[in-house]
Design a protein around this motif. Structure first.
Motif, mmCIF file in Angstrom:
data_model
loop_
_atom_site.group_PDB
_atom_site.id
_atom_site.type_symbol
_atom_site.label_atom_id
_atom_site.label_comp_id
_atom_site.label_asym_id
_atom_site.label_seq_id
_atom_site.Cartn_x
_atom_site.Cartn_y
_atom_site.Cartn_z
ATOM 1 N N ASP A 63 22.795 26.169 12.486
ATOM 2 C CA ASP A 63 24.082 25.490 12.630
ATOM 3 C C ASP A 63 25.103 26.116 11.682
ATOM 4 N N ARG A 64 24.606 26.555 10.559
ATOM 5 C CA ARG A 64 25.491 27.172 9.569
ATOM 6 C C ARG A 64 26.227 28.370 10.152
ATOM 7 N N GLN A 65 25.469 29.183 10.887
ATOM 8 C CA GLN A 65 26.087 30.359 11.482
ATOM 9 C C GLN A 65 27.121 29.938 12.528
ATOM 10 N N VAL A 66 26.788 28.909 13.298
ATOM 11 C CA VAL A 66 27.706 28.446 14.329
ATOM 12 C C VAL A 66 28.981 27.887 13.700
ATOM 13 N N ARG A 67 28.798 27.111 12.657
ATOM 14 C CA ARG A 67 29.965 26.575 11.944
ATOM 15 C C ARG A 67 30.861 27.705 11.466
ATOM 16 N N GLN B 196 16.467 31.797 2.431
ATOM 17 C CA GLN B 196 17.328 31.102 3.374
ATOM 18 C C GLN B 196 17.359 31.872 4.691
ATOM 19 N N THR B 197 17.166 31.160 5.753
ATOM 20 C CA THR B 197 17.355 31.792 7.045
ATOM 21 C C THR B 197 18.770 31.473 7.475
ATOM 22 N N ARG C 297 36.779 34.605 4.201
ATOM 23 C CA ARG C 297 35.356 34.714 4.461
ATOM 24 C C ARG C 297 34.525 34.612 3.186
ATOM 25 N N LEU C 298 35.002 33.890 2.215
ATOM 26 C CA LEU C 298 34.260 33.740 0.957
ATOM 27 C C LEU C 298 32.954 32.976 1.157
ATOM 28 N N GLY C 299 32.921 32.133 2.173
ATOM 29 C CA GLY C 299 31.721 31.357 2.424
ATOM 30 C C GLY C 299 31.793 29.958 1.819
ATOM 31 N N TYR C 300 30.948 29.069 2.320
ATOM 32 C CA TYR C 300 30.954 27.668 1.881
ATOM 33 C C TYR C 300 32.385 27.136 1.804
ATOM 34 N N PRO C 301 33.066 27.054 2.950
ATOM 35 C CA PRO C 301 34.475 26.659 2.973
ATOM 36 C C PRO C 301 34.745 25.233 2.470
ATOM 37 N N ARG C 302 33.701 24.426 2.372
ATOM 38 C CA ARG C 302 33.938 23.093 1.808
ATOM 39 C C ARG C 302 34.443 23.207 0.380
#
Length: 297
Positions: free
Chosen positions: A239-243, A233-234, A85-90
Motif C-alpha cells: 500500500d505504501r508504494q501505491v500511496r 522492509q519490503t 520525493r523526500l518520502g514519508y510525506p506525513r
DNA sequence: GAAACGTGGAG
DNA sequence: TCTCCAAGTTT
C-alpha cells in the motif's frame, strides 16, 4: 559518573570533540546563522532520510518559509507539494502543524523546553532532544540510530544495537554525556557525526576512528551481529508504494485531479481504493467532490 | 511492542 | 537484481 571514571571520560570527550572539530561536515543547519527553526526543519527532513537527499529540499524550504509563521500561513497542501520525493510525506503535514502550533501557542518562537517540543506534532523523543540540544545548547541524551550504533560497538562490544531502544542504552548515553551543557550539546552532535561518517552500519572505517583503541567491539574481534534479524522492509506491491504513486500525481498536478488520473497509476482497484482512503484519512489528500481530489487546502 | 509509513543510493 | 539502510513518529 563516578570519580574514578571521570579522567577516562574526560579523555574520551576530548578525543571525540577534537575529531569532530576537524572532520565535521559543513551543513547549512549547523551554520551559526541557523536558528532553532532551521534546526527543526532539518530534523524533520532527516528522519529516516539521508543528508544528501535532504540538502536541496532543505535549502528551498528555508528560502520559501524562513519562519514558522511563514509556513503556517501557507496551505498544508503546499507543504506536502514542496516536500517532493523526500518520502514519508506525513512529515510535511506534521511540520506544517508544528509551525501552526508554534505560531499560535508559542509566539512564533520554537519552544526551548523539551516537554513543549515533545508536544508538537511530529516531534518525538529524538527530535525534541535534538532541537533542545543543537539549537538551544541544552544538555540532553540524543539517541538516534548513529549514536546507538556507536555506543553498541564502543561500550557493549556488539555490531548493532537492539531493535528497539532500551533503558540500558539510555543509561549508557546518560553516563557518557558531559556535564557542561555546551559541551554536552557538541558531544551529542559529535557522536552522531562519528556514527554517520566513520562508525557506519555497513563497512565501518575503523582505521579512521579516533576511539578505536577504546572500542569494545574491536577489542572483542568484531563479532558479527547475533540477536534477532534486523527488520527488513519490503516495498514493491505494498500500500505504501501505491500511496506514493497516488500522491505523486496529486503533487505534480497543481489543483484538482479527476479519479481517472489516479486510476491510471495502479491496476488493482481494491488496493488503490484502500490506499486513497488512507491518504484521505491521514489528511494528505482532500476529496472536493465525488471522484475529484486535491492536496489539502 | 509491533506494524505502518516513502524513496533512492550503495554494495 | 536484491537486500540493506538512512538524524523516527505514531497508532
Amino acid at each position: 559518573m563516578t570519580d574514578t571514571l571521570r579522567p577516562q571520560q574526560d579523555a574520551l570527550h576530548r578525543t571525540v570533540l577534537a575529531w569532530y572539530s576537524a572532520h565535521a561536515r559543513e551543513l547549512p543547519w549547523r551554520e551559526p546563522s541557523a536558528g532553532p527553526w532551521a534546526v527543526m526543519v532539518s530534523e524533520f527532513m532527516l528522519q529516516q532520510t539521508p543528508v544528501k537527499r535532504v540538502l536541496p529540499m532543505y535549502q528551498a524550504w528555508m528560502e520559501r518559509w524562513p519562519t514558522p509563521a511563514d509556513l503556517a500561513a501557507a496551505p498544508a497542501g503546499e507543504a506536502v507539494r514542496a516536500w517532493g520525493r523526500l518520502g514519508y510525506p506525513r512529515r510535511a503535514l506534521r511540520l506544517h502543524a508544528a509551525a501552526t502550533a508554534i505560531t499560535e501557542q508559542h509566539g512564533g518562537e520554537v519552544p526551548l523546553d523539551h516537554a513543549a517540543l515533545l508536544a508538537l506534532p511530529g516531534v518525538g523523543e529524538y527530535t525534541a532532544a535534538a532541537v533542545a540540544s543543537f539549537a538551544h545548547r541544552q544538555r540532553h541524551v540524543v539517541l538516534d540510530t548513529n549514536v546507538r550504533r556507536v555506543f553498541a560497538r564502543l561500550v557493549d562490544g556488539r555490531e548493532y544495537p537492539p531493535v528497539a531502544t532500551t533503558a540500558a542504552e539510555r543509561r549508557t548515553a546518560a553516563e557518557l554525556l558531559p556535564d557542561e551543557p555546551e559541551t554536552a550539546a557538541t558531544w551529542a552532535v559529535a557522536v552522531m557525526e562519528l556514527g554517520a561518517l566513520v562508525c557506519t552500519a555497513r563497512t565501518p572505517a575503523c582505521g579512521e576512528c579516533p576511539v578505536a583503541r577504546e572500542c569494545a567491539w574491536r577489542r572483542a574481534g568484531y563479532p558479527a551481529h547475533d540477536g534477532p534479524p534486523r527488520k527488513g522492509q519490503t516495498y514493491a506491491g505494498t500500500d505504501r508504494q501505491v500511496r506514493g504513486k497516488l500522491l505523486a500525481v496529486l503533487r505534480e498536478a497543481h489543483g484538482e485531479v479527476p479519479q481517472s488520473a489516479l486510476d491510471s497509476v495502479w491496476a488493482d482497484s481494491v488496493q488503490r481504493g484502500r490506499a486513497l482512503d488512507g491518504l484521505v484519512a491521514d489528511g494528505l489528500v482532500e476529496p472536493v467532490a465525488p471522484g475529484v481530489y486535491r492536496l489539502p487546502g
